[in-house]
Design a protein around this motif. Structure first.
Motif, PDB file in Angstrom:
ATOM      1  N   ALA A 200       0.855  -1.189   0.000  1.00 40.30           N
ATOM      2  CA  ALA A 200       0.000   0.000   0.000  1.00 40.30           C
ATOM      3  C   ALA A 200       0.889   1.237   0.000  1.00 40.30           C
ATOM      4  O   ALA A 200       2.096   1.151   0.255  1.00 40.30           O
ATOM      5  N   SER A 201       0.294   2.398  -0.301  1.00 41.48           N
ATOM      6  CA  SER A 201       1.044   3.654  -0.298  1.00 41.48           C
ATOM      7  C   SER A 201       0.140   4.778   0.180  1.00 41.48           C
ATOM      8  O   SER A 201      -1.084   4.667   0.153  1.00 41.48           O
ATOM      9  N   GLY A 202       0.777   5.875   0.629  1.00 40.86           N
ATOM     10  CA  GLY A 202       0.006   7.006   1.118  1.00 40.86           C
ATOM     11  C   GLY A 202       0.902   8.167   1.474  1.00 40.86           C
ATOM     12  O   GLY A 202       2.006   8.302   0.929  1.00 40.86           O
ATOM     13  N   SER A 203       0.465   9.002   2.393  1.00 43.31           N
ATOM     14  CA  SER A 203       1.210  10.193   2.801  1.00 43.31           C
ATOM     15  C   SER A 203       1.306  10.240   4.317  1.00 43.31           C
ATOM     16  O   SER A 203       0.435   9.735   5.031  1.00 43.31           O
ATOM     17  N   ALA A 204       2.373  10.869   4.804  1.00 36.88           N
ATOM     18  CA  ALA A 204       2.517  11.078   6.240  1.00 36.88           C
ATOM     19  C   ALA A 204       1.347  11.920   6.742  1.00 36.88           C
ATOM     20  O   ALA A 204       0.804  12.751   6.022  1.00 36.88           O
ATOM     21  N   GLY A 205       0.961  11.689   7.992  1.00 38.05           N
ATOM     22  CA  GLY A 205      -0.180  12.393   8.547  1.00 38.05           C
ATOM     23  C   GLY A 205      -1.470  11.613   8.445  1.00 38.05           C
ATOM     24  O   GLY A 205      -2.535  12.118   8.811  1.00 38.05           O
ATOM     25  N   GLU A 206      -1.388  10.355   7.951  1.00 41.00           N
ATOM     26  CA  GLU A 206      -2.576   9.535   7.817  1.00 41.00           C
ATOM     27  C   GLU A 206      -2.228   8.078   8.126  1.00 41.00           C
ATOM     28  O   GLU A 206      -1.063   7.728   8.293  1.00 41.00           O
ATOM     29  N   THR A 207      -3.253   7.235   8.197  1.00 39.68           N
ATOM     30  CA  THR A 207      -3.037   5.798   8.346  1.00 39.68           C
ATOM     31  C   THR A 207      -2.882   5.205   6.954  1.00 39.68           C
ATOM     32  O   THR A 207      -3.798   5.302   6.130  1.00 39.68           O
ATOM     33  N   VAL A 208      -1.720   4.628   6.689  1.00 34.14           N
ATOM     34  CA  VAL A 208      -1.396   4.134   5.352  1.00 34.14           C
ATOM     35  C   VAL A 208      -1.705   2.637   5.275  1.00 34.14           C
ATOM     36  O   VAL A 208      -1.203   1.849   6.070  1.00 34.14           O
ATOM     37  N   GLY A 209      -2.518   2.274   4.305  1.00 30.70           N
ATOM     38  CA  GLY A 209      -2.860   0.875   4.078  1.00 30.70           C
ATOM     39  C   GLY A 209      -4.070   0.429   4.874  1.00 30.70           C
ATOM     40  O   GLY A 209      -4.435   1.024   5.897  1.00 30.70           O
ATOM     41  N   GLU A 210      -4.692  -0.623   4.370  1.00 38.02           N
ATOM     42  CA  GLU A 210      -5.814  -1.270   5.046  1.00 38.02           C
ATOM     43  C   GLU A 210      -5.672  -2.759   4.777  1.00 38.02           C
ATOM     44  O   GLU A 210      -6.230  -3.301   3.827  1.00 38.02           O
ATOM     45  N   PHE A 211      -4.887  -3.423   5.610  1.00 42.37           N
ATOM     46  CA  PHE A 211      -4.498  -4.816   5.401  1.00 42.37           C
ATOM     47  C   PHE A 211      -5.418  -5.737   6.198  1.00 42.37           C
ATOM     48  O   PHE A 211      -5.597  -5.556   7.402  1.00 42.37           O
ATOM     49  N   THR A 212      -5.999  -6.725   5.513  1.00 46.44           N
ATOM     50  CA  THR A 212      -6.880  -7.684   6.165  1.00 46.44           C
ATOM     51  C   THR A 212      -6.147  -9.009   6.360  1.00 46.44           C
ATOM     52  O   THR A 212      -5.550  -9.539   5.423  1.00 46.44           O
ATOM     53  N   VAL A 213      -6.196  -9.515   7.576  1.00 48.08           N
ATOM     54  CA  VAL A 213      -5.533 -10.765   7.925  1.00 48.08           C
ATOM     55  C   VAL A 213      -6.554 -11.905   7.869  1.00 48.08           C
ATOM     56  O   VAL A 213      -7.655 -11.785   8.409  1.00 48.08           O
ATOM     57  N   GLU A 214      -6.178 -12.998   7.186  1.00 48.83           N
ATOM     58  CA  GLU A 214      -7.000 -14.204   7.156  1.00 48.83           C
ATOM     59  C   GLU A 214      -6.128 -15.368   7.593  1.00 48.83           C
ATOM     60  O   GLU A 214      -5.061 -15.597   7.027  1.00 48.83           O
ATOM     61  N   THR A 215      -6.591 -16.113   8.590  1.00 45.44           N
ATOM     62  CA  THR A 215      -5.776 -17.205   9.101  1.00 45.44           C
ATOM     63  C   THR A 215      -6.624 -18.186   9.897  1.00 45.44           C
ATOM     64  O   THR A 215      -7.675 -17.827  10.437  1.00 45.44           O
ATOM     65  N   SER A 216      -6.137 -19.427   9.964  1.00 43.90           N
ATOM     66  CA  SER A 216      -6.778 -20.426  10.814  1.00 43.90           C
ATOM     67  C   SER A 216      -6.119 -20.460  12.179  1.00 43.90           C
ATOM     68  O   SER A 216      -6.534 -21.232  13.051  1.00 43.90           O
ATOM     69  N   ALA A 217      -5.092 -19.644  12.395  1.00 45.09           N
ATOM     70  CA  ALA A 217      -4.419 -19.557  13.689  1.00 45.09           C
ATOM     71  C   ALA A 217      -5.039 -18.435  14.513  1.00 45.09           C
ATOM     72  O   ALA A 217      -5.866 -17.660  14.022  1.00 45.09           O
ATOM     73  N   THR A 218      -4.620 -18.348  15.784  1.00 43.49           N
ATOM     74  CA  THR A 218      -5.131 -17.299  16.663  1.00 43.49           C
ATOM     75  C   THR A 218      -3.977 -16.555  17.325  1.00 43.49           C
ATOM     76  O   THR A 218      -2.910 -17.125  17.553  1.00 43.49           O
ATOM     77  N   ALA A 219      -4.230 -15.274  17.629  1.00 41.54           N
ATOM     78  CA  ALA A 219      -3.281 -14.435  18.368  1.00 41.54           C
ATOM     79  C   ALA A 219      -1.853 -14.554  17.826  1.00 41.54           C
ATOM     80  O   ALA A 219      -0.934 -14.963  18.524  1.00 41.54           O
ATOM     81  N   ILE A 220      -1.672 -14.158  16.573  1.00 51.17           N
ATOM     82  CA  ILE A 220      -0.353 -14.217  15.949  1.00 51.17           C
ATOM     83  C   ILE A 220       0.416 -12.942  16.290  1.00 51.17           C
ATOM     84  O   ILE A 220      -0.084 -11.828  16.094  1.00 51.17           O
ATOM     85  N   GLU A 221       1.614 -13.095  16.780  1.00 53.97           N
ATOM     86  CA  GLU A 221       2.437 -11.940  17.126  1.00 53.97           C
ATOM     87  C   GLU A 221       2.893 -11.204  15.866  1.00 53.97           C
ATOM     88  O   GLU A 221       3.221 -11.820  14.857  1.00 53.97           O
TER      89      GLU A 221
END
Length: 404
Positions: A200-221
């Protein structure tokens, strides 16, 4: 059409030959793109051989062999899979990547993946051949070869619209039971581990990216690599995160004024590759699309990154305002200060009549002073005119004496 159904030893020989050919070719060919950068998902596997062969059956008028295929993951875990693409042959040694049902690339509609998922959970090898035969109402035991062939043919029925023709022994009875009993299971089994999108890309001063995690595991560090001040946050709450689970959506919080740069985060977990996960070939050369009949635990990893440009910074003023106020505000609003009296403002011998409106402010120049100014101006004008007349008269007298 003939499918490749290699015995175990032949499959390994093919794998060795393929590896040698790829190695020799790699010495002269440019490096190919890393499949992890091309395909979504994190679990990679290679077709190594056949786990088991079933009966040969007639499907859509053609004789076809049936098999369970072994996919070996990068950590050595072996998955057992069925084919879901009747119209495409399998390539020995082909690399595969786990992916979503919606990205099915094979020939055929994969029209009812929910029913395929039901078959995988209610047929061979999840259910033993004996129990499957009993469920189908058989009076005698079914063989594993019959159970395997019936299961594969039922899957092709829903992925390719295929119809089973001639088949040996109890294969047809088991096939009919599976096709008639299959139910829609709309919930696709969860991904082993994946992050969408990968960049993803963006500019300083904002939240960059919107990443969705999909997994069969739980509580991944989370393993974060980012400049000082940049954090990974939950998109919904804005709070910093140290662990994630399936369905979480995160992004990089980049403070205003941060220099242009990049950050990344990676995940690693021991997770289960579930029954019903789709695997598609990585190469441009088509190979059968496979689906897991029996999953397994594996160590998997995934990562995502973002870049940003400098922005969101408020530049402070470099200088003080150039124009200072010329006067301090008066003490009391609405009461203008009377100007100091000038010499001409001395009272005249005859006092002037009082003004009609005592509320009007005093004029800066009185009437008597104005008359004196006018008289002085007239006197000055007369003196100037007399001086000019005398000057001309003298010049004329001088000229007459010179001529005489």
């Amino acid at each position: 059409m003939t499918h490749v159904s290699l015995p175990r030893t032949a499959g390994r020989a093919t794998l060795a030959a393929s590896a040698a050919a790829l190695l020799a070719f790699g010495l002269a060919a440019p490096a190919a793109a890393d499949p992890a950068e091309v395909y979504e998902g994190s679990v990679r596997a290679r077709y190594v051989d056949n786990a088991q062969n079933g009966e040969t059956v007639t499907v859509n008028g053609s004789s076809v062999g049936t098999s369970l295929f072994n996919l070996e993951l990068e950590d050595g875990t072996v998955l057992t899979t069925y084919c879901i693409d009747l119209e495409t042959d399998i390539i020995g040694g082909a690399w595969y990547r786990e992916d979503k049902w919606e990205n099915y690339p094979g020939k055929g509609d994969f029209a009812a993946p929910g029913k395929v998922h039901w078959i995988l959970q209610n047929s061979y090898p999840t259910v033993s051949a004996a129990d499957l035969g009993q469920a189908a109402g058989l009076g005698r035991r079914a063989s594993e070869a019959e159970a395997l062939a019936a299961t594969q043919a039922a899957i092709w029925h829903f992925t390719n619209g295929a119809t089973l023709g001639r088949a040996p022994g109890n294969t047809t009875r088991i096939y009919d039971h599976l096709v008639e009993s299959a139910e829609e299971l709309p919930q696709e089994p969860g991904a082993t581990l994946g992050i969408t999108p990968e960049t993803a890309s963006g500019s300083a001063g904002e939240t960059v990216g919107e990443f969705t995690v999909e997994t069969s595991a739980t509580a991944i560090e989370v393993d974060l690599e980012a400049p000082e001040g940049v954090t990974l946050v939950d998109i919904e709450t804005g709070e910093s995160v140290e662990t994630v689970e399936s369905g979480d959506t995160v992004g990089f919080a980049v403070p205003a004024g941060t220099a242009a740069g990049e950050a990344s985060f990676s995940l690693e977990a021991t997770a289960t590759v579930a029954t019903g996960r789709l695997f598609k070939g990585e190469s441009d050369e088509p190979t059968q699309t496979l689906i897991t009949a029996q999953g397994g635990e594996t160590t998997v990893s995934a990562s995502a990154s973002a870049t940003w440009e400098e922005g969101g910074e408020t530049t402070p003023p470099t200088e003080e305002p150039s124009e200072e106020p010329t006067e301090e505000p008066s003490g009391e609003p609405g009461e203008p200060e009377a100007p100091a009296p000038s010499p001409s403002d001395e009272p005249s011998e005859t006092p002037s009549a009082p003004a009609d409106d005592s509320n009007q402010p005093t004029l800066p120049v009185t009437g008597g002073a104005l008359a004196g100014l006018v008289a002085a101006g007239i006197a000055a004008l007369g003196a100037g005119g007399g001086a000019i007349y005398l000057s001309r008269k003298r010049k004329a007298a001088a000229s007459e004496s010179l001529e005489g």
